[in-house]
Motif scaffolding. Structure first.
Motif, PDB file in Angstrom:
ATOM      1  N   ARG A   1      -1.404  -9.535  12.447  1.00 59.14           N
ATOM      2  CA  ARG A   1      -1.185  -8.296  11.688  1.00 59.14           C
ATOM      3  C   ARG A   1       0.310  -7.965  11.600  1.00 59.14           C
ATOM      4  O   ARG A   1       0.834  -7.682  10.527  1.00 59.14           O
ATOM      5  CB  ARG A   1      -1.944  -7.136  12.331  1.00 59.14           C
ATOM      6  N   LYS A   2       1.003  -8.048  12.732  1.00 56.11           N
ATOM      7  CA  LYS A   2       2.435  -7.731  12.737  1.00 56.11           C
ATOM      8  C   LYS A   2       3.219  -8.717  11.869  1.00 56.11           C
ATOM      9  O   LYS A   2       4.134  -8.324  11.148  1.00 56.11           O
ATOM     10  CB  LYS A   2       2.978  -7.727  14.163  1.00 56.11           C
ATOM     11  N   ALA A   3       2.860  -9.991  11.944  1.00 58.55           N
ATOM     12  CA  ALA A   3       3.565 -11.012  11.157  1.00 58.55           C
ATOM     13  C   ALA A   3       3.339 -10.782   9.661  1.00 58.55           C
ATOM     14  O   ALA A   3       4.277 -10.861   8.858  1.00 58.55           O
ATOM     15  CB  ALA A   3       3.094 -12.410  11.567  1.00 58.55           C
ATOM     16  N   ILE A   4       2.110 -10.489   9.273  1.00 59.03           N
ATOM     17  CA  ILE A   4       1.810 -10.259   7.857  1.00 59.03           C
ATOM     18  C   ILE A   4       2.519  -9.008   7.354  1.00 59.03           C
ATOM     19  O   ILE A   4       3.110  -9.004   6.278  1.00 59.03           O
ATOM     20  CB  ILE A   4       0.279 -10.170   7.633  1.00 59.03           C
TER      21      ILE A   4
ATOM     22  N   CYS B   1     -12.470 -10.754   4.731  1.00 63.75           N
ATOM     23  CA  CYS B   1     -12.831  -9.346   4.904  1.00 63.75           C
ATOM     24  C   CYS B   1     -12.881  -8.619   3.561  1.00 63.75           C
ATOM     25  O   CYS B   1     -13.808  -7.863   3.282  1.00 63.75           O
ATOM     26  CB  CYS B   1     -11.837  -8.670   5.841  1.00 63.75           C
ATOM     27  N   LEU B   2     -11.889  -8.867   2.719  1.00 64.28           N
ATOM     28  CA  LEU B   2     -11.815  -8.163   1.435  1.00 64.28           C
ATOM     29  C   LEU B   2     -12.863  -8.653   0.434  1.00 64.28           C
ATOM     30  O   LEU B   2     -13.276  -7.888  -0.433  1.00 64.28           O
ATOM     31  CB  LEU B   2     -10.403  -8.309   0.836  1.00 64.28           C
ATOM     32  N   SER B   3     -13.284  -9.907   0.568  1.00 65.48           N
ATOM     33  CA  SER B   3     -14.269 -10.420  -0.396  1.00 65.48           C
ATOM     34  C   SER B   3     -15.693 -10.114   0.055  1.00 65.48           C
ATOM     35  O   SER B   3     -16.626 -10.290  -0.705  1.00 65.48           O
ATOM     36  CB  SER B   3     -14.090 -11.923  -0.597  1.00 65.48           C
ATOM     37  N   GLY B   4     -15.864  -9.687   1.300  1.00 60.94           N
ATOM     38  CA  GLY B   4     -17.203  -9.431   1.831  1.00 60.94           C
ATOM     39  C   GLY B   4     -17.682  -8.038   1.641  1.00 60.94           C
ATOM     40  O   GLY B   4     -17.241  -7.170   1.040  1.00 60.94           O
TER      41      GLY B   4
ATOM     42  N   ALA C   1      -7.232   4.000  -4.209  1.00 61.21           N
ATOM     43  CA  ALA C   1      -7.248   4.591  -2.864  1.00 61.21           C
ATOM     44  C   ALA C   1      -8.307   3.909  -1.998  1.00 61.21           C
ATOM     45  O   ALA C   1      -8.072   3.638  -0.809  1.00 61.21           O
ATOM     46  CB  ALA C   1      -7.504   6.094  -2.942  1.00 61.21           C
ATOM     47  N   GLN C   2      -9.467   3.611  -2.582  1.00 59.62           N
ATOM     48  CA  GLN C   2     -10.522   2.934  -1.831  1.00 59.62           C
ATOM     49  C   GLN C   2     -10.094   1.520  -1.448  1.00 59.62           C
ATOM     50  O   GLN C   2     -10.349   1.066  -0.333  1.00 59.62           O
ATOM     51  CB  GLN C   2     -11.816   2.892  -2.646  1.00 59.62           C
ATOM     52  N   GLU C   3      -9.439   0.826  -2.377  1.00 57.89           N
ATOM     53  CA  GLU C   3      -8.947  -0.521  -2.081  1.00 57.89           C
ATOM     54  C   GLU C   3      -7.896  -0.484  -0.978  1.00 57.89           C
ATOM     55  O   GLU C   3      -7.880  -1.345  -0.103  1.00 57.89           O
ATOM     56  CB  GLU C   3      -8.370  -1.172  -3.344  1.00 57.89           C
ATOM     57  N   ALA C   4      -7.019   0.503  -1.029  1.00 58.73           N
ATOM     58  CA  ALA C   4      -5.990   0.629   0.006  1.00 58.73           C
ATOM     59  C   ALA C   4      -6.631   0.881   1.368  1.00 58.73           C
ATOM     60  O   ALA C   4      -6.208   0.303   2.380  1.00 58.73           O
ATOM     61  CB  ALA C   4      -5.019   1.755  -0.345  1.00 58.73           C
ATOM     62  N   GLU C   5      -7.665   1.717   1.403  1.00 52.30           N
ATOM     63  CA  GLU C   5      -8.357   1.998   2.654  1.00 52.30           C
ATOM     64  C   GLU C   5      -9.067   0.740   3.170  1.00 52.30           C
ATOM     65  O   GLU C   5      -9.056   0.456   4.360  1.00 52.30           O
ATOM     66  CB  GLU C   5      -9.364   3.135   2.480  1.00 52.30           C
ATOM     67  N   ARG C   6      -9.638  -0.023   2.261  1.00 44.54           N
ATOM     68  CA  ARG C   6     -10.309  -1.267   2.632  1.00 44.54           C
ATOM     69  C   ARG C   6      -9.302  -2.261   3.208  1.00 44.54           C
ATOM     70  O   ARG C   6      -9.564  -2.922   4.215  1.00 44.54           O
ATOM     71  CB  ARG C   6     -10.971  -1.847   1.386  1.00 44.54           C
TER      72      ARG C   6
ATOM     73  N   HIS D   1      -8.342  -1.147   6.658  1.00 38.09           N
ATOM     74  CA  HIS D   1      -9.418  -1.467   7.598  1.00 38.09           C
ATOM     75  C   HIS D   1      -9.374  -2.956   7.957  1.00 38.09           C
ATOM     76  O   HIS D   1      -9.480  -3.319   9.130  1.00 38.09           O
ATOM     77  CB  HIS D   1     -10.778  -1.095   6.989  1.00 38.09           C
ATOM     78  N   CYS D   2      -9.221  -3.816   6.949  1.00 39.83           N
ATOM     79  CA  CYS D   2      -9.177  -5.260   7.197  1.00 39.83           C
ATOM     80  C   CYS D   2      -7.941  -5.640   8.005  1.00 39.83           C
ATOM     81  O   CYS D   2      -8.020  -6.491   8.906  1.00 39.83           O
ATOM     82  CB  CYS D   2      -9.223  -6.032   5.880  1.00 39.83           C
TER      83      CYS D   2
END
Length: 181
Positions: A137-140, A178-181, A119-124, A127-128
């Motif tokens: 964002r839309k393309a991804i 973002c995810l690695s920071g 759940a924390q990873e999903a929230e992260r 956020h990213c």
């Protein structure tokens, strides 16, 4: 490949009992859903059996699809995933001797720590994703969550294929940072 609105319209027709609508849904999604089933089950024949169950379920549950809650391919992929996991679980040998052997049966569901961590990873990730430029964002989201091909996205957004690939690549690099920071 499918068009989201075309798939939504076909699911709506299925909800009204239209067999041609079900054929359209099948034609647009069967390859992707078979891939999901095969990845989970690791056996093509069994994956094909489960895929048939998926479309029986779609036939009976199409009225419960809510386009506001999820994309049609996400809804269908969830049904396929759940059916395949159910089949996988049914393969297990159940203890015949009752409670004495119950401790030997592993619980395949994630423990509380894993669920909280997920759940924390999903929230992260959410956020990213929110921090990306809107076009990226839309393309991804369309490419990775809805399963649309880059070429389809380029046509949909009326941009060159190279531009679409660049948007997605830049967005993925930003996500990685973002995810690695």
């Amino acid at each position: 490949m499918y068009d989201r609105e075309h798939l939504i319209a076909a699911l709506s027709r299925v909800a009204n009992g239209d067999k041609a609508g079900l054929k359209t849904v099948y034609d647009l999604t069967s390859a992707k859903l078979l891939g999901i089933c095969a990845r989970i089950l690791k056996e093509q024949d069994e994956a094909e059996d489960v895929l048939q169950e998926v479309y029986v379920s779609v036939w009976s549950r199409a009225g419960s699809f809510d386009r506001e809650r999820s994309s049609p391919i996400t809804w269908l992929a969830t049904i396929a995933r759940n059916r395949a996991i159910d089949r996988l679980r049914s393969r297990r040998v159940r203890p015949a001797d009752g409670l004495d052997q119950a401790e030997q049966v592993a619980d395949a569901s994630p423990d509380a720590f894993t669920r909280v961590s997920d759940a924390q990873e999903a929230e992260r990730l959410r956020h990213c994703m929110d921090g990306l430029e809107t076009t990226h964002r839309k393309a991804i989201r369309a490419a990775f969550f809805d399963g649309l091909a880059y070429s389809h996205l380029a046509l949909r957004d009326n941009v060159p294929l190279g531009t679409m690939k660049s948007w997605i690549r830049r967005g993925l690099l930003q996500l990685k940072g973002c995810l690695s920071g």
